[in-house]
Design an enzyme around this catalytic site. Structure first.
Site, mmCIF file in Angstrom:
data_model
loop_
_atom_site.group_PDB
_atom_site.id
_atom_site.type_symbol
_atom_site.label_atom_id
_atom_site.label_comp_id
_atom_site.label_asym_id
_atom_site.label_seq_id
_atom_site.Cartn_x
_atom_site.Cartn_y
_atom_site.Cartn_z
ATOM 1 N N ARG A 102 0.941 -1.288 -0.072
ATOM 2 C CA ARG A 102 -0.019 0.018 -0.075
ATOM 3 C C ARG A 102 0.791 1.305 -0.021
ATOM 4 O O ARG A 102 1.873 1.351 0.713
ATOM 5 C CB ARG A 102 -0.923 0.152 1.266
ATOM 6 N N THR A 106 -1.776 7.140 -0.269
ATOM 7 C CA THR A 106 -3.063 7.044 -0.864
ATOM 8 C C THR A 106 -3.808 5.671 -0.159
ATOM 9 O O THR A 106 -4.841 5.222 -0.435
ATOM 10 C CB THR A 106 -2.915 6.877 -2.208
ATOM 11 N N ASP A 198 0.332 -1.500 12.485
ATOM 12 C CA ASP A 198 0.866 -2.128 11.126
ATOM 13 C C ASP A 198 1.189 -3.425 11.297
ATOM 14 O O ASP A 198 2.339 -3.734 11.765
ATOM 15 C CB ASP A 198 1.955 -1.194 10.658
HETATM 16 C C1 PRP Z 1 -0.881 -4.484 4.798
HETATM 17 C C2 PRP Z 1 -1.673 -5.842 5.077
HETATM 18 C C3 PRP Z 1 -2.396 -5.899 3.481
HETATM 19 C C4 PRP Z 1 -2.862 -4.318 3.316
HETATM 20 C C5 PRP Z 1 -4.472 -4.231 3.678
HETATM 21 O O1 PRP Z 1 0.230 -4.601 3.821
HETATM 22 O O2 PRP Z 1 -0.939 -6.797 5.317
HETATM 23 O O3 PRP Z 1 -1.660 -6.440 2.771
HETATM 24 O O4 PRP Z 1 -1.892 -3.682 4.403
HETATM 25 O O5 PRP Z 1 -4.749 -3.253 3.425
HETATM 26 P P1 PRP Z 1 -5.888 -2.864 2.285
HETATM 27 O O6 PRP Z 1 -7.014 -3.828 2.489
HETATM 28 O O7 PRP Z 1 -5.981 -1.394 2.439
HETATM 29 O O8 PRP Z 1 -5.258 -3.101 1.045
HETATM 30 P P2 PRP Z 1 0.986 -3.658 3.473
HETATM 31 O O9 PRP Z 1 0.835 -2.880 1.960
HETATM 32 O O10 PRP Z 1 1.279 -2.408 4.585
HETATM 33 O O11 PRP Z 1 2.451 -4.282 3.028
HETATM 34 P P3 PRP Z 1 3.270 -5.273 4.208
HETATM 35 O O12 PRP Z 1 2.664 -6.340 4.336
HETATM 36 O O13 PRP Z 1 4.632 -5.294 3.193
HETATM 37 O O14 PRP Z 1 3.732 -4.363 5.436
HETATM 38 N N1 URA Z 2 -2.566 -2.657 7.198
HETATM 39 C C1 URA Z 2 -2.291 -2.867 8.354
HETATM 40 O O1 URA Z 2 -1.006 -3.663 8.748
HETATM 41 N N2 URA Z 2 -2.862 -2.540 9.463
HETATM 42 C C2 URA Z 2 -3.980 -1.748 9.165
HETATM 43 O O2 URA Z 2 -4.577 -1.064 10.101
HETATM 44 C C3 URA Z 2 -4.360 -1.453 7.780
HETATM 45 C C4 URA Z 2 -3.678 -1.958 6.727
#
Ligand code: PRP
Ligand code: URA
Length: 209
Positions: A102, A106, A198
């Site tokens: 993400r 945004t 997170d």
């Molecule tokens: C987080 C999580 C999901 C996503 C969810 O990943 O593990 O993949 O956000 O958010 P959404 O439903 O709004 O798409 P992130 O993009 O932070 O990556 P990471 O797992 O590499 O930390």
């Molecule tokens: N991704 C995360 O890791 N935590 C949240 O709350 C939303 C997206």
């Protein structure tokens, strides 16, 4: 909307410790695995079985064995924390990987990696991602596995926001969601409330890095 929320005191207990901001990464990883076991048991309740003839020390019987060849697809990076127990409980599973991240401003997910097993056709696919927030990452992963020929797709997450669940339902009404917690809402930055922060950072000890 097909969403199943684990209704078990043990799942609730694990989730409380996972949410607690004082929980350190080692325990966070352990709790993630334990919750994934409970989710997997619930999500695979309707897997196809076949009867096999075996002999117990007492007599011959026909007894059920798992028949559905499963594919597990963790969404990198946080979904990797859910993979170990799936591989342990379903040793014949095939594993694919989808990398999505993400944008911090945004909250829109963009793809950086995808490697799926060749044998996707008509298989039951478990998408593993602990956080279902806006649903952007999950919907993108679901579209990718469907384009590769997946049969039934099941979404396993640890915490879901109503917004993300609604998004999956709108784009992929055939996909059943299994979660340990259905939370209140997203904040302005698209993080889940009350949530747990997170997930990837807490899993890998990268908070503030
Ligand atoms: C987080 C999580 C999901 C996503 C969810 O990943 O593990 O993949 O956000 O958010 P959404 O439903 O709004 O798409 P992130 O993009 O932070 O990556 P990471 O797992 O590499 O930390
Ligand atoms: N991704 C995360 O890791 N935590 C949240 O709350 C939303 C997206």
């Amino acid at each position: 909307m097909t969403i199943t929320v684990l209704n078990h005191p043990l799942a609730a207990h694990y989730l409380t410790h996972l949410r607690d901001k004082t929980t350190k990464p080692a325990n966070f990883r352990l709790l993630t695995k334990r919750l994934t076991v409970l989710l997997a048991i619930e999500a695979t309740r309707s897997l196809e079985i076949h009867l096999r003839e075996i002999e117990t020390p007492m007599e011959a019987i026909e007894s059920p064995i798992l028949w559905d060849p499963l594919v597990a697809v963790p969404i990198l990076r946080a979904g990797l924390g859910m993979l170990d127990p799936i591989v342990e409980f379903f040793p014949d599973v095939s594993v694919g990987y989808i990398g999505l991240e993400r944008d911090h401003e945004t909250a829109v997910a963009s793809s950086y990696y995808a490697k799926l097993p060749p044998q996707m056709h008509e298989r039951t696919v478990l998408i593993l991602d602990p956080m279902l927030a806006t649903g952007g990452s999950a919907c993108s992963a679901i579209a990718t596995v469907k384009a590769a020929g997946a049969g039934r797709v099941l979404m396993l997450c640890i915490v879901a926001a109503p917004e993300g669940a609604a998004q999956i339902h709108a784009q992929h009404p055939d996909v059943a969601i299994f979660t340990a917690g259905l939370d209140r809402e997203l904040n302005a930055a698209k993080y889940i409330l009350p949530g747990l922060g997170d997930f990837g950072d807490r899993l890998y000890g990268t908070e503030g890095v």
